[in-house]
Design an enzyme around this catalytic site. Structure first.
Site, short mmCIF file in Angstrom:
data_model
loop_
_atom_site.label_atom_id
_atom_site.label_comp_id
_atom_site.label_asym_id
_atom_site.label_seq_id
_atom_site.Cartn_x
_atom_site.Cartn_y
_atom_site.Cartn_z
N HIS A 212 0.84 -1.21 0.00
CA HIS A 212 0.00 0.00 0.00
C HIS A 212 0.87 1.25 0.00
O HIS A 212 1.04 1.91 1.03
CB HIS A 212 -0.95 -0.02 1.20
CG HIS A 212 -2.05 -1.03 1.08
ND1 HIS A 212 -2.03 -2.22 1.75
CD2 HIS A 212 -3.18 -1.02 0.33
CE1 HIS A 212 -3.12 -2.91 1.44
NE2 HIS A 212 -3.83 -2.21 0.58
N ASN A 213 1.41 1.56 -1.15
CA ASN A 213 2.28 2.72 -1.30
C ASN A 213 1.89 3.48 -2.56
O ASN A 213 0.88 3.18 -3.21
CB ASN A 213 3.75 2.28 -1.35
CG ASN A 213 3.98 1.17 -2.37
OD1 ASN A 213 3.47 1.22 -3.48
ND2 ASN A 213 4.73 0.15 -1.98
N ALA A 214 2.66 4.48 -2.91
CA ALA A 214 2.32 5.35 -4.04
C ALA A 214 2.38 4.60 -5.37
O ALA A 214 1.67 4.97 -6.32
CB ALA A 214 3.25 6.56 -4.08
N VAL A 215 3.20 3.56 -5.47
CA VAL A 215 3.27 2.80 -6.72
C VAL A 215 1.96 2.05 -6.94
O VAL A 215 1.45 1.97 -8.06
CB VAL A 215 4.47 1.83 -6.71
CG1 VAL A 215 4.58 1.10 -8.04
CG2 VAL A 215 5.77 2.58 -6.42
N HIS A 252 -7.09 6.68 -3.24
CA HIS A 252 -7.97 5.70 -2.60
C HIS A 252 -7.35 5.01 -1.39
O HIS A 252 -8.07 4.50 -0.54
CB HIS A 252 -8.42 4.65 -3.63
CG HIS A 252 -7.39 3.60 -3.90
ND1 HIS A 252 -6.28 3.82 -4.68
CD2 HIS A 252 -7.30 2.31 -3.47
CE1 HIS A 252 -5.56 2.73 -4.74
NE2 HIS A 252 -6.14 1.79 -4.02
N ASP A 253 -6.03 4.96 -1.28
CA ASP A 253 -5.35 4.35 -0.13
C ASP A 253 -4.44 5.35 0.58
O ASP A 253 -3.46 4.97 1.22
CB ASP A 253 -4.53 3.14 -0.56
CG ASP A 253 -5.34 1.86 -0.62
OD1 ASP A 253 -6.33 1.76 0.13
OD2 ASP A 253 -5.01 0.97 -1.42
N ASP A 362 -8.71 -1.52 -8.13
CA ASP A 362 -8.04 -1.71 -6.85
C ASP A 362 -7.51 -3.13 -6.68
O ASP A 362 -6.48 -3.35 -6.04
CB ASP A 362 -9.00 -1.36 -5.72
CG ASP A 362 -8.31 -1.29 -4.36
OD1 ASP A 362 -7.08 -1.05 -4.33
OD2 ASP A 362 -8.99 -1.46 -3.34
#
Length: 482
Positions: A212-215, A252-253, A362
């Site tokens: 759960h990161n920017a990538v 979204h995350d 997602d």
């Protein structure tokens, strides 16, 4: 800006220190939280970046998150106190750090104040930096631009693109897509404000999270773009729909801590209390995104009513990604398709399709080519097992699928594909029976077969043994920290 609040009055046994209240951009902890007690709402409302939500929003007062967990020790927080867990001293910024040493300043950029955000992002603004980052040379920049020419292809390698952009994949890709649609001109978006917003969004993702990161956010945004180009959507969606769809995918995350909702609930985390154990992470992602929108003033030129409407529609999209509500959305989608009553000329129906598109984007990793899908599987499994290790360390019940001793990556992936991904993408294929849908389902079948072969090689137990029957898919889905 007028701030509305209806906080219950509790004893201030642990008053918040002045240096915390004065920090711009921090989140107000729930008055029922065991962390700080109840800070004075009047003090909180004086801080820049404050955001107001009334009681119908289930939140009395929200301030954009800084979330420096270590500040608790400065106010005498006792991790072993009644109703608390020792986990609460864990710094989420170092949750997935392999090194036990101090975290570098670069990794702590997401915690900096707004002024220091600008300072740390000078490279992106074209201003010389005292400690230059690794500046991309023309070859890398050229290759990144060439990749963007193929951004609509399903085999787009977001990992390679992230390397070519020196870790700025989310900023550059989202900006490119918004510009390609002509949304900057159409909505009269200030280019500087938009770039600032995207930089801050990227920096508020935890780079130390394996998954759960920017990538991941950039990958979801690219997938969302592919869905927006599907014939049914392309001829029906409005410019506002497209803008909200891309922004929702990018945020979204936002500020995901790398653990799932049950973990936050069973450890009495303040976010669980703030959102009353309901869509805890998704609510936080949405409110964090709104905080950045308001801090940067990206929509400040729009009429107030229009800005609020866009914020709430953004929230509706992000909240739809709550994996625990999978059956709810899937059942509604299936009913619409069975009755053939989806009319994309209807604004509410278009919004629902955007929700389903974002849900697909997602969790589309199993539908990517094997070389990409396998990398995502490794990353999400690593994050699962990190949570399990933390739960073991602090003598908490280990969440299912998070115990590296009783689960394998192959079994987890086959179960996830069987009970979550296949049903969703089968219905999406019914809605949009295109080459892209067939390609995704084809990759899904091949990837599932590949994981099945690995299970046989490992001599592992059947993945179905670790999950509940399909009729109870909500239960295993709840366990996934997605």
């Amino acid at each position: 800006m007028e701030v509305c609040y209806q906080l219950p009055v509790l004893p201030l046994d642990r008053p918040v220190p002045k240096h915390v209240l004065s920090r711009r951009g921090a989140i107000s902890f729930s008055s029922s939280s065991s962390l700080f007690g109840a800070p004075d709402p009047r003090q909180l409302s004086q801080r820049r970046g404050a955001i107001s939500y009334d009681s119908s929003d289930q939140t009395a007062l929200y301030i954009r998150m800084l979330g420096d967990v270590r500040v608790r020790s400065r106010v005498g927080f006792d991790p072993e106190g009644k109703g608390s867990y020792s986990y609460l001293c864990i710094d989420f910024r170092t949750l997935h750090c392999d090194s036990a040493g101090p975290v570098s300043g670069r990794r702590l950029r997401r915690l900096l104040s707004f002024q220091r955000y600008l300072h740390s992002s000078r490279l992106l603004w074209g201003t010389p930096h005292l400690n230059p980052l690794h500046i991309l040379d023309e070859d890398y920049t050229g290759q990144a631009k060439c990749m963007l020419e193929r951004v609509a292809t399903w085999n787009f390698d977001i990992f390679l693109y992230d390397r070519l952009t020196n870790g700025n994949s989310l900023v550059t890709l989202t900006f490119h897509l918004l510009n390609q649609y002509g949304l900057l001109e159409l909505f009269q978006l200030d280019m500087v404000k938009l770039w600032r917003f995207l930089v801050m969004v990227q920096e508020d993702y935890h780079s130390l999270n394996p998954y759960h990161n920017a990538v991941h956010a950039a990958d979801v945004t690219q997938a969302m773009y592919c869905y927006l180009r599907e014939p049914k959507l392309a001829k029906s969606l409005t410019s506002c729909d497209i803008l909200l769809g891309l922004l929702a995918a990018a945020t979204h995350d936002l500020d995901h801590p790398g653990v799932n909702q049950p973990f936050l609930i069973k450890t009495n985390h303040y976010l669980a209390k703030l959102y009353r154990n309901s869509s805890v992470l998704e609510n936080h992602h949405w409110r964090s995104a709104v905080g950045l929108l308001r801090e940067t003033g990206l929509f400040s030129h729009l009429p107030a009513e229009d800005g609020l409407k866009m914020e709430h529609q953004l929230g509706s999209l992000i909240l739809a990604t709550d994996i625990s509500r999978q059956n709810e959305y899937l059942g509604k989608f299936r009913t619409h398709l069975d009755q053939d009553d989806l009319y994309l000329s209807n604004a509410s129906h278009r919004h629902f399709i955007l929700q389903m598109a974002l849900k697909c984007a997602d969790i589309c990793n199993p539908c990517r080519p094997w070389e990409l899908s396998k990398q995502w599987s490794e990353k999400v499994t690593e994050e699962f097992f990190h949570q399990g290790d933390i739960e073991k360390k602090h003598r908490l019940e280990v969440s299912p699928l998070c115990d590296s001793q009783s689960n394998s990556m192959a079994n987890i992936q086959i179960g996830f594909m069987t009970y979550v991904v296949e049903p969703l993408f089968a219905e999406w294929g019914r809605f949009s029976d295109t080459h892209l849908s067939q390609t995704m389902l084809g990759h899904l079948g091949l990837n599932k077969a590949s994981w099945g072969g690995l299970v046989q090689q490992e001599g592992s137990s059947s993945p179905e043994e670790n999950l509940l029957p399909e009729d109870n898919v909500t239960s295993p889905v709840l366990l996934l920290p997605l």
